[in-house]
Write a protein that holds these residues in place. Structure first.
Motif, PDB file in Angstrom:
ATOM      1  N   ASP A  13      -3.995  -0.835  -8.095  1.00 22.57           N
ATOM      2  CA  ASP A  13      -5.341  -0.414  -7.707  1.00 22.57           C
ATOM      3  C   ASP A  13      -5.279   0.973  -7.082  1.00 22.57           C
ATOM      4  OD1 ASP A  13      -7.320  -2.855  -7.974  1.00 22.57           O
ATOM      5  OD2 ASP A  13      -5.436  -3.682  -7.200  1.00 22.57           O
ATOM      6  N   PHE A  14      -6.175   1.811  -7.542  1.00 21.68           N
ATOM      7  CA  PHE A  14      -6.245   3.181  -7.028  1.00 21.68           C
ATOM      8  C   PHE A  14      -7.684   3.480  -6.633  1.00 21.68           C
ATOM      9  CE2 PHE A  14      -7.125   7.720  -7.774  1.00 21.68           C
ATOM     10  CZ  PHE A  14      -6.237   8.275  -6.866  1.00 21.68           C
ATOM     11  N   SER A  15      -7.857   4.068  -5.456  1.00 22.06           N
ATOM     12  CA  SER A  15      -9.185   4.396  -4.955  1.00 22.06           C
ATOM     13  C   SER A  15      -9.141   5.789  -4.331  1.00 22.06           C
ATOM     14  CB  SER A  15      -9.618   3.361  -3.918  1.00 22.06           C
ATOM     15  OG  SER A  15     -10.884   3.673  -3.386  1.00 22.06           O
ATOM     16  N   GLN A  16     -10.113   6.642  -4.704  1.00 24.40           N
ATOM     17  CA  GLN A  16     -10.136   8.017  -4.215  1.00 24.40           C
ATOM     18  C   GLN A  16     -11.577   8.511  -4.156  1.00 24.40           C
ATOM     19  OE1 GLN A  16      -7.357   9.703  -3.265  1.00 24.40           O
ATOM     20  NE2 GLN A  16      -8.613  11.392  -2.552  1.00 24.40           N
ATOM     21  N   PRO A  17     -11.990   9.121  -3.023  1.00 22.35           N
ATOM     22  CA  PRO A  17     -13.344   9.679  -2.968  1.00 22.35           C
ATOM     23  C   PRO A  17     -13.540  10.766  -4.034  1.00 22.35           C
ATOM     24  CG  PRO A  17     -12.399   9.524  -0.779  1.00 22.35           C
ATOM     25  CD  PRO A  17     -11.284   9.238  -1.729  1.00 22.35           C
ATOM     26  N   VAL A  18     -14.575  10.584  -4.834  1.00 21.87           N
ATOM     27  CA  VAL A  18     -14.955  11.551  -5.870  1.00 21.87           C
ATOM     28  C   VAL A  18     -16.470  11.575  -5.914  1.00 21.87           C
ATOM     29  CG1 VAL A  18     -14.928  12.095  -8.334  1.00 21.87           C
ATOM     30  CG2 VAL A  18     -12.865  11.191  -7.251  1.00 21.87           C
TER      31      VAL A  18
ATOM     32  N   GLY B 157     -19.326   9.323  -5.197  1.00 22.17           N
ATOM     33  CA  GLY B 157     -18.945   8.113  -4.482  1.00 22.17           C
ATOM     34  C   GLY B 157     -17.443   7.994  -4.367  1.00 22.17           C
ATOM     35  N   VAL B 158     -16.928   6.811  -4.745  1.00 24.00           N
ATOM     36  CA  VAL B 158     -15.497   6.536  -4.676  1.00 24.00           C
ATOM     37  C   VAL B 158     -15.039   6.057  -6.056  1.00 24.00           C
ATOM     38  CG1 VAL B 158     -13.697   5.126  -3.620  1.00 24.00           C
ATOM     39  CG2 VAL B 158     -15.630   5.919  -2.244  1.00 24.00           C
ATOM     40  N   LEU B 159     -14.023   6.735  -6.598  1.00 24.96           N
ATOM     41  CA  LEU B 159     -13.456   6.351  -7.886  1.00 24.96           C
ATOM     42  C   LEU B 159     -12.487   5.191  -7.682  1.00 24.96           C
ATOM     43  CD1 LEU B 159     -12.857   6.847 -10.943  1.00 24.96           C
ATOM     44  CD2 LEU B 159     -11.045   8.423 -10.178  1.00 24.96           C
ATOM     45  N   ASN B 160     -12.655   4.106  -8.468  1.00 22.42           N
ATOM     46  CA  ASN B 160     -11.776   2.942  -8.389  1.00 22.42           C
ATOM     47  C   ASN B 160     -11.199   2.657  -9.767  1.00 22.42           C
ATOM     48  OD1 ASN B 160     -12.525   2.100  -5.564  1.00 22.42           O
ATOM     49  ND2 ASN B 160     -14.531   1.953  -6.539  1.00 22.42           N
ATOM     50  N   ILE B 161      -9.885   2.501  -9.826  1.00 19.70           N
ATOM     51  CA  ILE B 161      -9.198   2.186 -11.081  1.00 19.70           C
ATOM     52  C   ILE B 161      -8.325   0.960 -10.835  1.00 19.70           C
ATOM     53  CG2 ILE B 161      -7.591   2.991 -12.847  1.00 19.70           C
ATOM     54  CD1 ILE B 161      -8.374   5.847 -12.152  1.00 19.70           C
ATOM     55  N   HIS B 162      -8.450  -0.033 -11.704  1.00 20.29           N
ATOM     56  CA  HIS B 162      -7.648  -1.252 -11.595  1.00 20.29           C
ATOM     57  C   HIS B 162      -6.958  -1.527 -12.933  1.00 20.29           C
ATOM     58  CE1 HIS B 162      -6.408  -5.375 -10.743  1.00 20.29           C
ATOM     59  NE2 HIS B 162      -6.888  -5.667 -11.932  1.00 20.29           N
TER      60      HIS B 162
ATOM     61  N   SER C 239     -17.927   3.582  -7.058  1.00 22.22           N
ATOM     62  CA  SER C 239     -18.684   2.764  -6.120  1.00 22.22           C
ATOM     63  C   SER C 239     -19.216   3.638  -4.992  1.00 22.22           C
ATOM     64  CB  SER C 239     -17.795   1.646  -5.567  1.00 22.22           C
ATOM     65  OG  SER C 239     -16.715   2.194  -4.832  1.00 22.22           O
ATOM     66  N   LYS C 240     -19.990   3.001  -4.119  1.00 24.05           N
ATOM     67  CA  LYS C 240     -20.554   3.645  -2.933  1.00 24.05           C
ATOM     68  C   LYS C 240     -21.362   4.900  -3.295  1.00 24.05           C
ATOM     69  CE  LYS C 240     -16.991   1.826   0.128  1.00 24.05           C
ATOM     70  NZ  LYS C 240     -15.969   2.105   1.155  1.00 24.05           N
ATOM     71  N   ILE C 241     -22.103   4.799  -4.387  1.00 21.98           N
ATOM     72  CA  ILE C 241     -23.000   5.885  -4.783  1.00 21.98           C
ATOM     73  C   ILE C 241     -24.266   5.776  -3.941  1.00 21.98           C
ATOM     74  CG2 ILE C 241     -24.284   6.927  -6.685  1.00 21.98           C
ATOM     75  CD1 ILE C 241     -22.301   5.529  -8.598  1.00 21.98           C
TER      76      ILE C 241
ATOM     77  N   ARG D 252       0.869  -1.173   0.000  1.00 25.66           N
ATOM     78  CA  ARG D 252       0.000   0.000   0.000  1.00 25.66           C
ATOM     79  C   ARG D 252       0.908   1.224   0.000  1.00 25.66           C
ATOM     80  NH1 ARG D 252      -3.534  -1.376   5.083  1.00 25.66           N
ATOM     81  NH2 ARG D 252      -1.688  -2.634   5.555  1.00 25.66           N
ATOM     82  N   ILE D 253       1.102   1.818  -1.170  1.00 25.67           N
ATOM     83  CA  ILE D 253       2.086   2.877  -1.339  1.00 25.67           C
ATOM     84  C   ILE D 253       1.689   4.114  -0.547  1.00 25.67           C
ATOM     85  CG2 ILE D 253       3.354   4.251  -3.017  1.00 25.67           C
ATOM     86  CD1 ILE D 253       3.820   1.249  -3.199  1.00 25.67           C
ATOM     87  N   ILE D 254       0.498   4.597  -0.816  1.00 23.93           N
ATOM     88  CA  ILE D 254      -0.102   5.706  -0.095  1.00 23.93           C
ATOM     89  C   ILE D 254      -1.563   5.347   0.110  1.00 23.93           C
ATOM     90  CG2 ILE D 254       1.498   7.458  -1.011  1.00 23.93           C
ATOM     91  CD1 ILE D 254      -0.661   8.186  -3.066  1.00 23.93           C
ATOM     92  N   PRO D 255      -2.269   6.057   0.974  1.00 27.19           N
ATOM     93  CA  PRO D 255      -3.697   5.757   1.111  1.00 27.19           C
ATOM     94  C   PRO D 255      -4.412   5.784  -0.241  1.00 27.19           C
ATOM     95  CG  PRO D 255      -2.998   7.229   2.846  1.00 27.19           C
ATOM     96  CD  PRO D 255      -1.823   7.101   1.912  1.00 27.19           C
ATOM     97  N   GLY D 256      -5.067   4.686  -0.567  1.00 25.33           N
ATOM     98  CA  GLY D 256      -5.817   4.597  -1.814  1.00 25.33           C
ATOM     99  C   GLY D 256      -5.049   4.017  -2.973  1.00 25.33           C
ATOM    100  N   LEU D 257      -3.728   3.827  -2.851  1.00 22.09           N
ATOM    101  CA  LEU D 257      -2.929   3.291  -3.958  1.00 22.09           C
ATOM    102  C   LEU D 257      -2.195   2.041  -3.492  1.00 22.09           C
ATOM    103  CD1 LEU D 257      -1.744   3.464  -6.822  1.00 22.09           C
ATOM    104  CD2 LEU D 257       0.089   4.901  -5.864  1.00 22.09           C
ATOM    105  N   SER D 258      -2.403   0.937  -4.179  1.00 22.52           N
ATOM    106  CA  SER D 258      -1.722  -0.310  -3.842  1.00 22.52           C
ATOM    107  C   SER D 258      -1.242  -0.991  -5.106  1.00 22.52           C
ATOM    108  CB  SER D 258      -2.643  -1.252  -3.060  1.00 22.52           C
ATOM    109  OG  SER D 258      -3.725  -1.663  -3.869  1.00 22.52           O
ATOM    110  N   ILE D 259      -0.174  -1.752  -4.970  1.00 23.22           N
ATOM    111  CA  ILE D 259       0.339  -2.544  -6.081  1.00 23.22           C
ATOM    112  C   ILE D 259       0.567  -3.959  -5.575  1.00 23.22           C
ATOM    113  CG2 ILE D 259       1.458  -0.561  -7.176  1.00 23.22           C
ATOM    114  CD1 ILE D 259       4.141  -1.740  -6.166  1.00 23.22           C
TER     115      ILE D 259
END
Length: 860
Positions: free
Chosen positions: A735-740, A743-748, A798-800, A646-653
């Motif tokens: 994987d990247f996740s950020q509140p937008v 809801g929450v933007l998810n990119i894989h 997600s989480k809409i 988990r590199i930073i909050p919301g970003l993992s490899i």
């Protein structure tokens, strides 16, 4: 979709897919990472443990991770996505799967009288057949993948490893998860899970699915293939229906459901599940690979009798009227070159699971695991294309009925635990095979059997090698008993950082088989065989905990695979048990407050009396093969590396890499006894012609010494290779996740790649000695293997918030983003060189092309 299909899709009735495996670690998608997948609790040792604490090479993928990575079934895993594990589809279909682990597996996983080297479990129940093993997952909590022999706790045929699927249990609270999606190739799907509120102590879960897709490859429409009835043997348990057989290739339709009920009666927990699934899987289109246009044993006439530019087309029958162009690996094919019969497979799977767990005390738990399952698979495929006016087809009917009963006792105190148990396994199999010829230019009569040139329905349609038809029927019955125990002890030394584990399993297995019909004729005396094994298999593990987050271990284990019989053999004799002995050393670690996980495992093993299947005479009748035990051991060694961060909050490899080095063995086979031997001397032809290509260059051919030629007339000499033994394989995912808002933007993103490996036909070089023992002829053969190079991506929000307690998600996905052409299953074909076919070929079923779609999801 009619009302019955809709009812089955959204409704409640039964699906089961692959569901009981074992574990090693991978990062969950960013959205799901409140914790880490290393915190997943797994049952790899038949008791609950945190994943990082298990002294095994084991990987676990959570249900959310599976969805994010587009893994709907086991065939979506493929080589490289999980360290050490390889899967490929049977006959190019999506519902059957062959599993290989650490460069070892089964070259012909479709047979009902043979067992596989990788054990497959769903909710604790062993699933012995590959057919239906890749049906869609509906409610997986996780997949666990255990590498190396696991026979002490998982039993028979777990010598290479175990894949187990653990289903989600009912929660007893009202919640649901429903999805609807569409995609290219006219694809759409519905999936749903509903947990009901607890009623009278009962927790109930209902789930269902429906999925349909058009073909990946277009067929050429032809009236000659419409309103026809493909021929079937009168002895067959299924018969082809009258209909149109010019449909597109790789169409799919599947639906089913699952019901799960759980209740606690004081200290007794009772769990029951029933699943039922149906699938129709149209055959894949067999692409043709032409060997390189250079003068070697793979293509002795290359660059010599064939122009340097290579062949313009593969088929030039009837003045090039029907042409099949060689597969272009730089461009995904879209259609067949001419009208080709398109057959199909039907799969019906249903099963019951009953698990009882009783907490007899704070330290003792008693368990009962009961399974009853039936799997039926029937259908066929045009298996390859030929240079004449005919092409081979094959069909099968397989009916497997399985019952298993296991009893366990688990005793745990602070520094000692032990698991003991006993199991009974019973399987009844009915396996029917048929083969024959179709035609490249079909000419049938509407409403009549499909035959070449409108001739009689039987003789021209069935193979000339079997004038009464190629139909065979065999039955197999397995009874297996086992007792096992495994204990772990933490001695009071070194601050209790050492854990010693020892396991032992006694097995008593008997498999009896019989054949009553051969080549369309009822045998006056049935062919019978028996494979029996009584043995003890040990395992030992020593684990050292260096810190709370770092441990290392060393492990020795042995496992075995039952003997059996080959349904494609003319003699139908039994072969013996094989044994795999393995050493493994591992290092597991977590760093930076467990944000980074790094695991590495090195292993080496050997297989004694390896079971090996080969085509007895591929140039004359490729449908015949035999299985024998190889006297020279198969050896492999390798390395598996896994990293997640988990590199930073919301970003993992996450990433994994597998290196494998397997030995190549040159053996001789006596065709009369099927006994193998080590040649006294062999060499490799540097350059020059051979009998198969007197004007060509057979460089690389296997040359047999005069002494071996004289001593072994009629024998075949082979260079055997490993199955699923890619030297390099791995994957990377981000994987990247950020509140937008809203809801929450998810990119894989994930990329999986493997080097070439042999999937099915386990040898490249062959030389055959004549009947008098005076000469040996190298056999031209092209077997390039299969590989994977695929990029997948998914983007969504997600989480809409939709209403109180209800959330929505919308996402878009692409699989095989670059539309890479990857062979998925490959067989050498057309290696008897002649004027019409001066070069060897291989037939391959391709992995899917680029697919894309969107999905809407509601959770509450």
């Amino acid at each position: 979709m009619n009302k019955y299909e809709l009812l089955a899709a959204v409704g409640i009735f039964a699906i089961a897919a692959p569901q009981y495996a074992a574990a090693q670690e991978t990062t969950a998608p960013a959205e799901a990472q409140a914790g880490n997948d290393s915190d997943i609790v797994v049952t790899a040792t038949r008791r609950e443990q945190r994943l990082q604490e298990v002294p095994l090479a084991v990987t676990a993928l959570s249900g959310d991770t599976l969805r994010t990575r587009g893994i709907d079934n086991l065939n979506d895993i493929g080589p490289g996505k999980i360290a050490g594990l390889t899967s490929y589809p049977l006959n190019g279909t999506e519902t059957g799967v062959a599993l290989q682990m650490r460069g070892y597996g089964t070259s012909d996983a479709s047979q009902g009288t043979q067992d596989n080297a990788v054990a497959f479990y769903i909710d604790g129940i062993n699933i012995p057949r590959a057919q239906g093993g890749a049906l869609d997952l509906v409610t997986p909590e996780r997949i666990e993948v255990l590498r190396g022999p696991q026979g002490q706790l998982f039993g028979r045929n777990a010598e290479a490893g175990v894949v187990q699927i653990v289903s989600r249990r009912p929660s007893g609270q009202l919640n649901g998860d429903f999805r609807a999606g569409i995609g290219n190739f006219d694809a759409y799907e519905l999936k749903g899970r509903l947990d009901l509120p607890e009623m009278a102590g009962f927790r109930v879960q209902l789930s269902g699915m429906y999925r349909k897709r058009g073909g990946y490859f277009s067929n050429v429409k032809s009236a000659l293939l419409e309103n026809i009835t493909p021929v079937s043997s009168p002895f067959s348990s299924f018969h082809w229906k009258t209909g149109n057989y010019d449909k597109d290739f790789r169409r799919l339709k599947t639906y089913g459901g699952r019901v799960a009920v759980e209740r606690d009666f004081g200290d007794l927990n009772v769990f029951y599940a029933y699943d039922n699934v149906w699938a129709k899987d149209d055959q894949a289109f067999p692409q043709i690979l032409v060997s390189p246009n250079t003068g070697t044993i793979e293509n002795p006439n290359g660059g010599i009798t064939i122009p340097a530019s290579g062949p313009a087309s593969i088929f030039t029958t009837y003045g090039a009227r029907f042409q099949q162009f060689p597969l272009d690996l730089d461009k995904y094919p879209e259609r067949a070159p001419f009208a080709i019969p398109s057959l199909y497979f039907i799969t019906k799977n249903r099963g019951h699971v009953l698990n009882l767990s009783y907490g007899a005390s704070d330290t003792l738990t008693l368990k009962s695991i009961t399974g009853l399952r039936r799997s039926i698979n029937y259908g066929g495929a045009v298996t390859s294309l030929a240079t004449s006016t005919v092409q081979p087809w094959a069909s099968n009917y397989l009916d497997s009925k399985v019952f298993s009963q296991e009893l366990q006792a688990i005793y745990t105190v602070s520094n000692f635990n032990i698991t003991v148990g006993g199991i009974y396994f019973h399987e009844d199999v009915r396996d029917e095979r048929d083969s024959g010829f179709s035609t490249n230019c079909p000419a049938g009569v509407p409403g009549a059997p499909c035959t070449p040139n409108g001739g009689p329905s039987r003789a021209p349609y069935y193979s000339p090698f079997a004038p009464n038809g190629g139909f065979t029927r065999q039955f197999s019955k397995t009874n297996a008993y086992a007792a096992y125990g495994q204990a772990s002890w933490t001695p009071p030394v070194l601050d209790e950082r050492i854990e010693l584990t020892a396991g032992l399993r006694y097995s008593d297995d008997t498999k009896r088989a019989r054949r009553d019909i051969s080549n369309g004729v009822v045998l006056p005396t049935q062919l019978r065989n028996e494979a029996q094994e009584r043995r003890v298999d040990p395992a030992f593990t020593a684990k050292l905990k260096l810190t709370d987050d770092i441990n290392t271990y060393v492990r020795y284990a042995s496992g075995f695979r039952d003997g059996g019989a080959n349904v494609r053999s003319q003699t139908f004799t039994a072969y013996d048990t094989e044994v795999l002995k393995s050493w493994e050393i591992g290092f597991k670690s977590q760093w930076l407050d467990r944000r980074v996980t790094f695991n590495i495992a090195a292993f080496k093993y050997k297989v004694e009396d390896q079971q090996q299947s080969i085509q007895t005479n591929p140039s004359i009748n490729p449908s015949i093969s035999d299985t024998f035990n190889v006297s020279i051991p198969y050896k492999a060694k390798g390395l598996e590396v896994e990293l997640s961060a988990r590199i930073i909050p919301g970003l993992s490899i996450s990433a994994n890499y597998t290196y494998l080095d397997a030995n190549k063995r040159i053996i001789g086979i006596d065709p009369a006894t099927l006994k193998t031997f080590k040649p006294s001397s062999t060499s490799t032809l540097a350059s020059g012609p051979c009998p198969a290509a007197p004007n060509g260059n057979c460089a690389g051919a296997l040359i047999i010494s005069p002494a071996d030629i004289a001593a072994h007339p009629n024998s075949t000499f082979l260079e055997l290779l490993g199955i699923g033994a890619a030297r390099h394989a791995g994957s990377v995912s981000v994987d990247f996740s950020q509140p937008v808002a809203p809801g929450v933007l998810n990119i894989h993103f994930d990329w999986t790649r493997s080097s070439n490996m042999i999937c099915c036909a386990p040898y490249r070089r062959a030389t055959i000695v004549n009947a008098t023992g005076t000469a040996a002829s190298p056999s031209p053969r092209y077997n390039p293997g299969v590989f994977t190079n695929r990029i997948n991506t998914r983007v969504g929000i997600s989480k809409i918030p939709l209403s109180d307690g209800v959330q929505g998600e919308i996402s878009f996905w692409v699989k095989n983003l670059l539309n890479h052409v990857d062979p998925g299953q490959l067989f050498p074909a057309g290696n008897a060189l002649n004027v019409a076919q001066p070069y060897p070929q291989a037939a391959t079923y391709l992995q899917p092309p680029r697919t894309m779609g969107g999905e809407f999801r509601i959770q509450f």
